[in-house]
Design a protein around this motif. Structure first.
Motif, PDB file in Angstrom:
ATOM      1  N   ALA A  88      39.126 -93.578  76.637  1.00 24.46           N
ATOM      2  CA  ALA A  88      40.469 -93.426  76.068  1.00 24.46           C
ATOM      3  C   ALA A  88      41.549 -93.751  77.091  1.00 24.46           C
ATOM      4  O   ALA A  88      42.537 -94.429  76.772  1.00 24.46           O
ATOM      5  N   SER A  89      41.384 -93.283  78.336  1.00 24.10           N
ATOM      6  CA  SER A  89      42.410 -93.548  79.354  1.00 24.10           C
ATOM      7  C   SER A  89      42.467 -95.028  79.701  1.00 24.10           C
ATOM      8  O   SER A  89      43.555 -95.576  79.942  1.00 24.10           O
ATOM      9  N   LEU A  90      41.342 -95.719  79.736  1.00 24.67           N
ATOM     10  CA  LEU A  90      41.357 -97.166  79.988  1.00 24.67           C
ATOM     11  C   LEU A  90      42.117 -97.899  78.896  1.00 24.67           C
ATOM     12  O   LEU A  90      42.946 -98.781  79.187  1.00 24.67           O
ATOM     13  N   ALA A  91      41.864 -97.550  77.635  1.00 19.55           N
ATOM     14  CA  ALA A  91      42.560 -98.222  76.538  1.00 19.55           C
ATOM     15  C   ALA A  91      44.057 -97.932  76.572  1.00 19.55           C
ATOM     16  O   ALA A  91      44.886 -98.839  76.378  1.00 19.55           O
ATOM     17  N   GLU A  92      44.437 -96.678  76.868  1.00 22.13           N
ATOM     18  CA  GLU A  92      45.852 -96.304  76.863  1.00 22.13           C
ATOM     19  C   GLU A  92      46.618 -96.985  77.998  1.00 22.13           C
ATOM     20  O   GLU A  92      47.689 -97.562  77.783  1.00 22.13           O
ATOM     21  N   VAL A  93      46.070 -96.922  79.213  1.00 21.55           N
ATOM     22  CA  VAL A  93      46.779 -97.515  80.357  1.00 21.55           C
ATOM     23  C   VAL A  93      46.779 -99.036  80.255  1.00 21.55           C
ATOM     24  O   VAL A  93      47.763 -99.691  80.622  1.00 21.55           O
ATOM     25  N   ALA A  94      45.703 -99.635  79.747  1.00 20.52           N
ATOM     26  CA  ALA A  94      45.678-101.090  79.579  1.00 20.52           C
ATOM     27  C   ALA A  94      46.756-101.544  78.603  1.00 20.52           C
ATOM     28  O   ALA A  94      47.426-102.557  78.827  1.00 20.52           O
ATOM     29  N   ALA A  95      46.951-100.796  77.511  1.00 20.90           N
ATOM     30  CA  ALA A  95      48.018-101.133  76.565  1.00 20.90           C
ATOM     31  C   ALA A  95      49.388-100.967  77.213  1.00 20.90           C
ATOM     32  O   ALA A  95      50.306-101.763  76.981  1.00 20.90           O
ATOM     33  N   GLU A  96      49.528 -99.939  78.039  1.00 21.36           N
ATOM     34  CA  GLU A  96      50.797 -99.709  78.743  1.00 21.36           C
ATOM     35  C   GLU A  96      51.115-100.849  79.701  1.00 21.36           C
ATOM     36  O   GLU A  96      52.268-101.280  79.810  1.00 21.36           O
ATOM     37  N   TYR A  97      50.093-101.377  80.377  1.00 22.73           N
ATOM     38  CA  TYR A  97      50.286-102.460  81.340  1.00 22.73           C
ATOM     39  C   TYR A  97      50.241-103.849  80.700  1.00 22.73           C
ATOM     40  O   TYR A  97      50.476-104.845  81.381  1.00 22.73           O
ATOM     41  N   PRO A 138      44.758-107.370  78.613  1.00 23.52           N
ATOM     42  CA  PRO A 138      43.766-107.552  77.540  1.00 23.52           C
ATOM     43  C   PRO A 138      42.383-107.070  77.969  1.00 23.52           C
ATOM     44  O   PRO A 138      41.503-107.862  78.322  1.00 23.52           O
ATOM     45  N   VAL A 139      42.164-105.763  77.939  1.00 22.99           N
ATOM     46  CA  VAL A 139      40.912-105.188  78.415  1.00 22.99           C
ATOM     47  C   VAL A 139      39.895-105.135  77.270  1.00 22.99           C
ATOM     48  O   VAL A 139      40.222-104.727  76.155  1.00 22.99           O
ATOM     49  N   ARG A 140      38.673-105.562  77.549  1.00 20.13           N
ATOM     50  CA  ARG A 140      37.569-105.409  76.594  1.00 20.13           C
ATOM     51  C   ARG A 140      36.656-104.322  77.132  1.00 20.13           C
ATOM     52  O   ARG A 140      36.038-104.484  78.174  1.00 20.13           O
ATOM     53  N   ILE A 141      36.572-103.225  76.406  1.00 20.05           N
ATOM     54  CA  ILE A 141      35.763-102.084  76.827  1.00 20.05           C
ATOM     55  C   ILE A 141      34.360-102.242  76.264  1.00 20.05           C
ATOM     56  O   ILE A 141      34.182-102.427  75.053  1.00 20.05           O
ATOM     57  N   ALA A 142      33.371-102.206  77.126  1.00 17.89           N
ATOM     58  CA  ALA A 142      31.978-102.376  76.694  1.00 17.89           C
ATOM     59  C   ALA A 142      31.627-101.291  75.684  1.00 17.89           C
ATOM     60  O   ALA A 142      31.850-100.101  75.910  1.00 17.89           O
ATOM     61  N   GLY A 143      31.083-101.711  74.553  1.00 20.22           N
ATOM     62  CA  GLY A 143      30.733-100.757  73.515  1.00 20.22           C
ATOM     63  C   GLY A 143      31.856-100.420  72.571  1.00 20.22           C
ATOM     64  O   GLY A 143      31.644 -99.743  71.566  1.00 20.22           O
ATOM     65  N   GLY A 144      33.082-100.890  72.873  1.00 21.82           N
ATOM     66  CA  GLY A 144      34.198-100.635  71.983  1.00 21.82           C
ATOM     67  C   GLY A 144      34.728 -99.219  72.083  1.00 21.82           C
ATOM     68  O   GLY A 144      34.317 -98.422  72.934  1.00 21.82           O
ATOM     69  N   LEU A 145      35.674 -98.906  71.209  1.00 22.74           N
ATOM     70  CA  LEU A 145      36.284 -97.583  71.156  1.00 22.74           C
ATOM     71  C   LEU A 145      35.663 -96.780  70.021  1.00 22.74           C
ATOM     72  O   LEU A 145      35.144 -97.349  69.062  1.00 22.74           O
ATOM     73  N   PRO A 146      35.690 -95.440  70.098  1.00 16.61           N
ATOM     74  CA  PRO A 146      35.131 -94.629  69.020  1.00 16.61           C
ATOM     75  C   PRO A 146      35.785 -94.959  67.684  1.00 16.61           C
ATOM     76  O   PRO A 146      37.008 -95.086  67.588  1.00 16.61           O
ATOM     77  N   LEU A 147      34.975 -95.106  66.657  1.00 15.61           N
ATOM     78  CA  LEU A 147      35.494 -95.468  65.350  1.00 15.61           C
ATOM     79  C   LEU A 147      36.465 -94.427  64.833  1.00 15.61           C
ATOM     80  O   LEU A 147      37.459 -94.754  64.173  1.00 15.61           O
TER      81      LEU A 147
END
Length: 466
Positions: A330-339, A342-351
């Motif tokens: 969650a923190s990777l997705a949030e901070v990446a959006a803030e910055y 275009p981060v691709r998180i292995a396995g995706g985000l929780p549905l």
């Protein structure tokens, strides 16, 4: 029987060695090797490597053991009916109510019990222990009542699957074993990326070797000085696996070159109990201290953004590695959006983190009957009002198949519905909703002034207005 068991520490070149072996075997489509990996991430990495370097390799099958079992059955022309996890869960829950039990029957409604039974039965089947053998073992040791209960449930579970001609994930392996009595379907089978193998997986590989296939198994072992890196007793696990495969493990020579000295030292010394300092002449390693997880993520993504500014055409050359992804997802997705990265998180985000999925789950929970009233939807006030307010639902559909009139719920209608529910003190349940709406109609769609019995209004987020 041509089986090789190759061992090496983490990041020592096992997969690269196997990729080269598979490429040589599949050159000019001379053979169709089969590669078995622990999971989907490893399969994707293998496929990337096989397709890379401008020398794509065709005819190589990369899959997990479950897919291997299914492929063995398909080649043998043997049909099967696979029980999904959800059906297995429901079946065990029903058996808890129907099988006479000494202890576990009183715990049938406890959260996690059915999932634990799934794990236990899965471990038994992966260890090639059927219900009869388990029951005999429990009786031989005069097992506790809970063990006798598990044995009874396991026997009932096996009988039910046999009665309906069903099988589960591990049962696929049991069926696949019966099809491997003749020549192996593939000339080369590689099992890569494992720290251990179950008796079922080992037996499948051994039978493939007996059928004439060249079987190569790579196993990750702890580096020198880090004996506890891969759990307890790694040497005993390796010896047991070698005994089951009937081979002698051979160490794999590490690949040389291409890694800066500091990173090579980090690779070998990260989990060592007594690390040795190493020089860093290339400046390849930087240590950053952060106050919390978000601080770590911000520091890492700032570094990535700086590197991306230097080479904007090479985003795939950057990566962030964490020990366990779930706490950082969650923190990777949030901070990446803030910055704006275009981060691709292995396995995706929780549905469940997707707002549309969250709205749908909320609607399903609203219409799900409560445990004590199975014939009536629960309809909690807040969940119903939120479903009416949600932008993810379109209420323009027809009322029924025979009536094309649209339902026609508008976002502003949710406010009126909430007022009617509060005025009629509707908390949950269809009966309370009917009473509150009838009262709202009798009052002409107006809440009586200074109605002390009405529920207080909120701001749409669960907090009171004002």
């Amino acid at each position: 029987m041509a089986i090789e068991l190759l061992t090496a520490p983490p990041a020592a070149g096992k997969t690269s060695w196997c990729v080269d072996l598979v490429r040589r075997a599949a050159r000019d489509l001379a053979q169709s090797p089969y590669v078995v990996v622990p999971g989907a991430l490893q399969a994707a990495e293998w496929q990337r490597r096989l397709a890379g370097d401008g020398a794509g390799t065709l005819g190589v099958r990369v899959a997990t053991f479950r897919r291997l079992y299914a492929d063995c059955l398909a080649r043998a022309g043997r049909p099967y009916a696979l029980v999904p996890d959800t059906v297995q869960y429901r079946l065990l829950r029903i058996l808890l109510d129907r099988v006479p039990l000494e202890v576990l029957g009183a715990l049938a409604d406890r959260p996690g019990l059915v999932s634990s039974l799934q794990d236990v039965i899965g471990d038994l089947r992966a260890s090639l222990v059927d219900a009869a053998a388990f029951r005999e073992g429990v009786l031989a040791i005069d097992g506790a009542p809970r063990l006798r209960d598990v044995a009874a449930l396991y026997a009932a579970y096996e009988d039910y699957l046999a009665l309906h001609g069903w099988t589960d994930d591990h049962g696929l392996g049991w069926l696949a074993r019966d099809t491997l009595s003749g020549p192996a379907p593939w000339p080369l089978v590689v099992a890569d990326g494992f720290e251990d193998l179950t008796p079922l997986e080992t037996d499948i590989l051994r039978r493939l070797g007996e059928g004439g296939a060249q079987v190569v198994v790579t196993l990750t072992v702890p580096p020198a000085g880090a004996a506890r890196l891969l759990g307890e007793r790694p040497a005993e696990r390796l010896a047991d696996l070698a005994r089951r495969l009937e081979v002698t493990p051979q160490p794999l020579a590490p690949l040389e070159g291409g890694v800066p000295a500091a990173l090579d030292a980090l690779r070998h010394g990260l989990f060592v109990e007594v690390p040795r300092p190493a020089p860093d002449p290339d400046g390849a390693l930087a240590l950053v201290e952060a106050p919390d997880r978000f601080g770590e993520v911000r520091a890492a993504l700032r570094w990535c953004k700086a590197r991306l500014a230097e080479a904007p055409d090479q985003p795939s050359a950057l990566g962030i590695v964490v020990r366990r992804l779930d706490p950082y997802r969650a923190s990777l997705a949030e901070v990446a959006a803030e910055y704006g990265l275009p981060v691709r998180i292995a396995g995706g985000l929780p549905l469940a983190g997707n707002p549309a999925v969250g709205a749908l789950l909320g609607l399903l929970r609203a219409v799900t009957p409560p445990p004590r009233a199975p014939g009536e939807p629960s309809l909690p006030r807040r969940a119903v009002v939120e479903a009416w307010r949600s932008p993810y639902f379109s209420w323009s559909c027809a009322t029924t198949a025979s009536d094309p009139t649209p339902v026609g719920i508008r976002p502003e209608d949710a406010r009126v519905l909430d007022q009617a529910a509060r005025a009629g003190r509707a908390i949950r349940g269809l009966a309370q909703w009917r009473e509150a709406l009838d009262l709202w109609v009798q009052r002409g769609g107006q809440a009586p002034p200074d109605d002390e019995d009405a529920l207080p209004e909120d701001d749409g987020r669960g907090g009171p207005l004002g």
